[in-house]
Design a protein around this motif. Structure first.
Motif, PDB file in Angstrom:
ATOM      1  N   PRO A  96       0.833  -1.205   0.000  1.00 40.32           N
ATOM      2  CA  PRO A  96       0.000   0.000   0.000  1.00 40.32           C
ATOM      3  C   PRO A  96       0.870   1.259   0.000  1.00 40.32           C
ATOM      4  O   PRO A  96       1.912   1.314   0.661  1.00 40.32           O
ATOM      5  CB  PRO A  96      -0.780  -0.101   1.319  1.00 40.32           C
ATOM      6  CG  PRO A  96      -0.432  -1.441   1.920  1.00 40.32           C
ATOM      7  CD  PRO A  96       0.871  -1.841   1.319  1.00 40.32           C
ATOM      8  N   ALA A  97       0.430   2.287  -0.719  1.00 41.72           N
ATOM      9  CA  ALA A  97       1.167   3.548  -0.742  1.00 41.72           C
ATOM     10  C   ALA A  97       0.231   4.680  -1.163  1.00 41.72           C
ATOM     11  O   ALA A  97      -0.732   4.468  -1.910  1.00 41.72           O
ATOM     12  CB  ALA A  97       2.350   3.475  -1.703  1.00 41.72           C
ATOM     13  N   VAL A  98       0.534   5.883  -0.688  1.00 36.09           N
ATOM     14  CA  VAL A  98      -0.210   7.063  -1.113  1.00 36.09           C
ATOM     15  C   VAL A  98       0.134   7.378  -2.567  1.00 36.09           C
ATOM     16  O   VAL A  98       1.317   7.468  -2.933  1.00 36.09           O
ATOM     17  CB  VAL A  98       0.129   8.281  -0.226  1.00 36.09           C
ATOM     18  CG1 VAL A  98      -0.534   9.542  -0.772  1.00 36.09           C
ATOM     19  CG2 VAL A  98      -0.302   8.048   1.216  1.00 36.09           C
ATOM     20  N   VAL A  99      -0.901   7.539  -3.398  1.00 34.81           N
ATOM     21  CA  VAL A  99      -0.675   7.893  -4.796  1.00 34.81           C
ATOM     22  C   VAL A  99      -1.292   9.235  -5.159  1.00 34.81           C
ATOM     23  O   VAL A  99      -0.997   9.794  -6.223  1.00 34.81           O
ATOM     24  CB  VAL A  99      -1.213   6.804  -5.753  1.00 34.81           C
ATOM     25  CG1 VAL A  99      -0.423   5.505  -5.585  1.00 34.81           C
ATOM     26  CG2 VAL A  99      -2.710   6.558  -5.554  1.00 34.81           C
ATOM     27  N   ASP A 100      -2.141   9.768  -4.273  1.00 27.29           N
ATOM     28  CA  ASP A 100      -2.833  11.018  -4.598  1.00 27.29           C
ATOM     29  C   ASP A 100      -3.581  11.485  -3.359  1.00 27.29           C
ATOM     30  O   ASP A 100      -3.581  10.811  -2.316  1.00 27.29           O
ATOM     31  CB  ASP A 100      -3.830  10.772  -5.740  1.00 27.29           C
ATOM     32  CG  ASP A 100      -4.157  12.014  -6.568  1.00 27.29           C
ATOM     33  OD1 ASP A 100      -3.787  13.132  -6.135  1.00 27.29           O
ATOM     34  OD2 ASP A 100      -4.781  11.851  -7.629  1.00 27.29           O
TER      35      ASP A 100
END
Length: 390
Positions: A371-375
């Motif tokens: 999981p990662a922040v993309v926006d």
């Protein structure tokens, strides 16, 4: 000398209740056992971190803030008893369980006494004015906002044109996510090409998958309105069936703890109030994650710790502005808040809604099981009250 010491000790003992009565008391009527404990404990820990910060900075109205706590045992009848208990223990404000159904009995006890209550992380509109009364609020963001965020973000940022709605009908939270998606997706230019339902404990969604595969073309996105463990089981079956549509969900599936159930998962997106993964673009969020780890021994397991911190922050600001902990006076100050700054983004209340019907959400995408922040995204218009009440 001995008599003088005894007299002094007696004087202190007699004076102690008077000093204690000057403290401001927050009462936690929350689940410390049962399945709700997994939601309540992290958010309550975050709330206590904010209380400690307030005390370290001189307290509130010149007084220290203390807290008392009673276990609801994830039981509605016990919730009412817990509410009465913390009131008997001197609570000036009450913090209740994340879920509306389990928090409302305690919150109603606070309402009857004209005191404020805050749901730790309830995302049903009834956790507030509509279900409890004028002095009740929630620290979280409505489920419908999560669904609407996924609808608008996917159409604008990933060019989604078609969507399929797969609703887990087990709890109201899930229905709220789908309500928001249903409202926003067509407004954002998308076409809902089908919908289906299932239950969280269903062993199989084979028939639902068959109906998706029978469509002339695979939908661009599937709005899966569910929570763990049912959500993980549904995702595993969708991918095993060869369906490659981007899968959207709400905040309830935040965290990496369930990803072993769906090896190498990609194309799964959800909105959160802040990232637990160390990549939130706001430095203050990571500072909180570090403070939480120092206080509890571990980083937050999901974004559901955050609303506890927010609710104490907002309530304390309202108390300071009102100059009192009296419920209606604090409510009046809370209802004046419009885009009030918090660590996790601006928050607003009004005299018709004690929830967030819009919020800046971090967009988490899971790719290769990571999981990662993309926006980040804020919906173009708040979800209307009539939609929330459907």
């Amino acid at each position: 000398m001995k008599h003088a010491l005894i007299a002094s000790a007696l004087t202190l003992a007699l004076a102690s209740p008077a000093w204690a009565s000057e403290d401001i008391t927050v009462g936690f009527a929350i689940a410390k056992s049962g399945w709700m404990e997994a939601y309540d404990t992290p958010a309550a820990a975050a709330a206590k971190i904010r209380i400690d910060e307030i005390n370290a900075n001189g307290g509130l109205l010149g007084q220290q803030v203390k807290w008392v706590e009673t276990d609801t045992k994830t039981d509605r009848a016990q919730s009412a008893k817990a509410g009465l208990q913390v009131l008997d223990d001197g609570a000036d404000m009450m913090v209740v369980s994340c879920d509306y159904d389990f928090g409302a009995p305690a919150a109603l006890a606070a309402e009857a006494e004209g005191k404020n209550s805050f749901f730790l992380c309830a995302e049903d509109v009834k956790a507030g004015i509509q279900g409890v009364g004028p002095n009740s609020f929630s620290g979280s963001v409505l489920a419908a906002v999560q669904g609407a965020t996924m609808a608008e973000w996917s159409t604008h940022q990933r060019d989604a044109k078609t969507g399929y709605v797969l609703l887990d009908t087990t709890i109201e939270y899930n229905k709220g996510i789908c309500t928001g998606f249903d409202w926003m997706f067509p407004k954002a230019g998308g076409d809902i090409v089908g919908r289906d339902t299932f239950k969280n404990n269903d062993a199989s969604i084979a028939s639902q998958i068959s109906r998706i595969k029978a469509l002339p073309q695979e939908p661009d996105v599937i709005m899966l309105c569910s929570y763990i463990p049912g959500a993980a089981a549904a995702v595993r079956q969708l991918r095993a069936a060869g369906i490659q549509s981007m899968i959207l969900n709400g905040s309830a599936v935040d965290g990496s703890y369930w990803l072993d159930a769906v090896p190498d998962l990609s194309g799964f997106v959800l909105p959160v109030q802040g990232s637990i993964y160390g990549d939130d673009p706001r430095a203050e969020v990571e500072r909180f994650n570090t403070a939480y780890e120092a206080a509890t021994g571990a980083r937050p397991a999901s974004q559901y710790a955050y609303p506890g911190y927010v609710l104490i922050d907002l309530w304390a600001k309202a108390v300071a502005r009102a100059g009192t902990v009296e419920g209606s006076a604090v409510t009046a100050e809370l209802e004046k808040m419009q885009n009030e700054a918090t660590t996790f983004g601006p928050r607003s209340f009004s005299d018709t809604l004690h929830h967030q019907n819009s919020a800046n959400m971090q967009i988490i995408e899971i790719s290769g099981a990571t999981p990662a922040v993309v926006d980040n995204w804020t919906i173009s218009e708040p979800v209307p009250l009539d939609v929330l009440l459907k």
